[in-house]
Design an enzyme around this catalytic site. Structure first.
Site, PDB file in Angstrom:
ATOM      1  N   CYS A 188      -0.889   7.808  -2.388  1.00 31.64           N
ATOM      2  CA  CYS A 188      -1.083   6.821  -1.329  1.00 31.64           C
ATOM      3  C   CYS A 188      -1.840   7.394  -0.132  1.00 31.64           C
ATOM      4  CB  CYS A 188       0.272   6.287  -0.860  1.00 31.64           C
ATOM      5  SG  CYS A 188       1.214   5.435  -2.133  1.00 31.64           S
TER       6      CYS A 188
ATOM      7  N   ARG B  67      -7.685   8.554   4.454  1.00 35.52           N
ATOM      8  CA  ARG B  67      -8.722   7.598   4.034  1.00 35.52           C
ATOM      9  C   ARG B  67      -9.530   7.127   5.230  1.00 35.52           C
ATOM     10  NH1 ARG B  67      -8.879   2.371   4.903  1.00 35.52           N
ATOM     11  NH2 ARG B  67      -6.702   2.398   5.576  1.00 35.52           N
ATOM     12  N   ARG B  68      -8.863   6.733   6.303  1.00 34.54           N
ATOM     13  CA  ARG B  68      -9.573   6.285   7.501  1.00 34.54           C
ATOM     14  C   ARG B  68     -10.321   7.439   8.146  1.00 34.54           C
ATOM     15  NH1 ARG B  68      -4.301   3.120   9.196  1.00 34.54           N
ATOM     16  NH2 ARG B  68      -4.724   1.046   8.316  1.00 34.54           N
TER      17      ARG B  68
ATOM     18  N   LYS C  28       0.818  -1.212   0.000  1.00 39.94           N
ATOM     19  CA  LYS C  28       0.000   0.000   0.000  1.00 39.94           C
ATOM     20  C   LYS C  28       0.855   1.267   0.000  1.00 39.94           C
ATOM     21  CE  LYS C  28      -0.693   0.156   5.041  1.00 39.94           C
ATOM     22  NZ  LYS C  28       0.044   1.415   5.279  1.00 39.94           N
ATOM     23  N   ASP C  29       2.133   1.152   0.361  1.00 40.86           N
ATOM     24  CA  ASP C  29       3.017   2.313   0.376  1.00 40.86           C
ATOM     25  C   ASP C  29       3.616   2.627  -0.992  1.00 40.86           C
ATOM     26  OD1 ASP C  29       2.581   2.466   3.091  1.00 40.86           O
ATOM     27  OD2 ASP C  29       4.501   1.580   3.662  1.00 40.86           O
TER      28      ASP C  29
ATOM     29  N   ARG D 126       1.090   9.774  14.433  1.00 40.21           N
ATOM     30  CA  ARG D 126       2.171   9.078  13.748  1.00 40.21           C
ATOM     31  C   ARG D 126       2.757   8.065  14.718  1.00 40.21           C
ATOM     32  NH1 ARG D 126       5.463  11.123   9.928  1.00 40.21           N
ATOM     33  NH2 ARG D 126       6.380   9.068  10.089  1.00 40.21           N
TER      34      ARG D 126
ATOM     35  N   SER E  75      -4.150   8.336   8.651  1.00 45.75           N
ATOM     36  CA  SER E  75      -4.610   8.113   7.286  1.00 45.75           C
ATOM     37  C   SER E  75      -5.815   8.982   6.947  1.00 45.75           C
ATOM     38  CB  SER E  75      -4.997   6.636   7.111  1.00 45.75           C
ATOM     39  OG  SER E  75      -5.820   6.439   5.993  1.00 45.75           O
TER      40      SER E  75
ATOM     41  N   ARG F 245       1.222   3.674  18.780  1.00 46.70           N
ATOM     42  CA  ARG F 245      -0.182   4.024  18.592  1.00 46.70           C
ATOM     43  C   ARG F 245      -1.075   3.327  19.622  1.00 46.70           C
ATOM     44  NH1 ARG F 245      -1.223   5.155  12.233  1.00 46.70           N
ATOM     45  NH2 ARG F 245       0.849   5.930  11.749  1.00 46.70           N
TER      46      ARG F 245
END
Length: 324
Positions: free
Chosen positions: A254, A142-143, A94-95, A160, A140, A166
């Site tokens: 990305c 997207r999230r 995905k990166d 990050r 992200s 996290r």
């Protein structure tokens, strides 16, 4: 363009020279790379060693989107590959940017882990059980956009750090929850810490999520063939090719708020490839969702047709203008 000074390896040399696999230094990256190395040792019967490479994404605390997205984790590994410092590079697929890198070949895409996202929340809660105003961390867009689109009244904050950092933000009480890729937790043996696995109807994963990419120099054709035969999974490659084609046609990076998931299922006339995708405004208020089907050997075509339909519905406008 960085020029490579490496000399192509001949078949007679392969048993004598250790195969150097470039990896980022994080626990997850090393674990992923060691899994690849173990498979190569068994398949090729030669020594395989890991070589740590530090990337800009590892040393900067800036948001990924401001550095050009997850692709910042890739460039240093590719530079090391082209210099001849390593023979292979292992990435989270995905990166990878969707455009090709001159001098670099995607030698293999191993079988994919579960691509879904998961929640790690305090007190074992799910997203739906978190009270309105709860803080949920993700790096992200997207999230973040899909969380906002759920309309749960959550306070999504940018974070990050590696998986442990996290999760510690939750256990320490700094955050109520974080959203992570299930594949990463599974690979480091921590998947039991997830309090919910998110249905793709709620949260489509990033294109290529859960899959690995093994790259080598383009002039190392013998090595590329060896790695492909040892590691490549046709079904995974077809699925991620369709997903990444959607991303490429949408001209989204990305870090864009785009999710896609392709699956292969048995149909009446053989295997069928089914792809779902979503493009969202950064605040999650507007979304374009589409799906398409085809055959696995037409993965690029399926992705192109799906993306074209999304463009007709204005997907490019959503992902090109960040909502303030």
């Amino acid at each position: 363009m960085t020029e490579t000074t490496a000399t192509p390896t001949t078949p007679s040399q392969t048993a004598e020279v250790p195969l150097r696999v470039g990896t980022r230094a994080s626990l997850l990256a090393r674990t992923q790379s060691e899994q690849v190395a173990a498979l190569l040792r068994e398949a090729l019967g030669r020594e395989v060693v890991l070589v740590e490479v530090t990337t800009e994404g590892d040393i900067s605390a800036a948001p990924l989107a401001s550095m050009g997205g997850a692709g910042v984790f890739v460039s240093a590994l590719r530079d090391a590959l082209l210099r001849g410092d390593v023979d292979l590079a292992v990435h989270s697929l995905k990166d990878l940017p969707t455009y090709p890198q001159e001098g670099v070949t995607l030698a293999a895409v191993p079988p994919r882990e579960d691509p879904r996202d998961v929640v790690v929340a305090r007190d074992g809660l799910t997203l739906g059980e978190l009270p309105a105003g709860s803080t949920v961390g993700t790096g992200s867009p997207r999230r973040a956009a899909q969380l906002a689109a759920l309309g749960l009244g959550l306070d999504v904050v940018d974070i990050r750090g590696n998986v442990d950092t996290r999760i510690r933000k939750v256990t320490s009480g700094e955050l109520d929850a974080v959203v992570l890729a299930r594949a990463g937790l599974a690979r480091i043996g921590r998947v039991d810490e997830a309090t919910e696995v998110l249905d793709p109807l709620q949260m489509l994963p990033a294109p290529g999520q859960g899959a690995l990419a093994v790259e080598c120099r383009s002039d190392e054709e013998f090595l590329a063939d060896q790695v492909r035969l040892a590691l490549d999974d046709d079904r995974t490659r077809a699925a991620v090719t369709a997903e990444r084609t959607v991303l490429n046609v949408l001209e989204a990076g990305c870090s864009a708020p785009v999710g896609a998931l392709a699956e292969i299922a048995e149909g009446d006339h053989g295997d069928e490839l089914w792809v779902r995708a979503v493009a969202l405004s950064y605040d999650g208020a507007v979304a374009v969702r589409r799906s398409a089907t085809g055959t696995p050997d037409d993965a690029v075509g399926v992705g192109q047709r799906l993306a074209a339909e999304m463009l007709e519905e204005g997907a490019d406008t959503l992902i090109s203008e960040r909502v303030s």
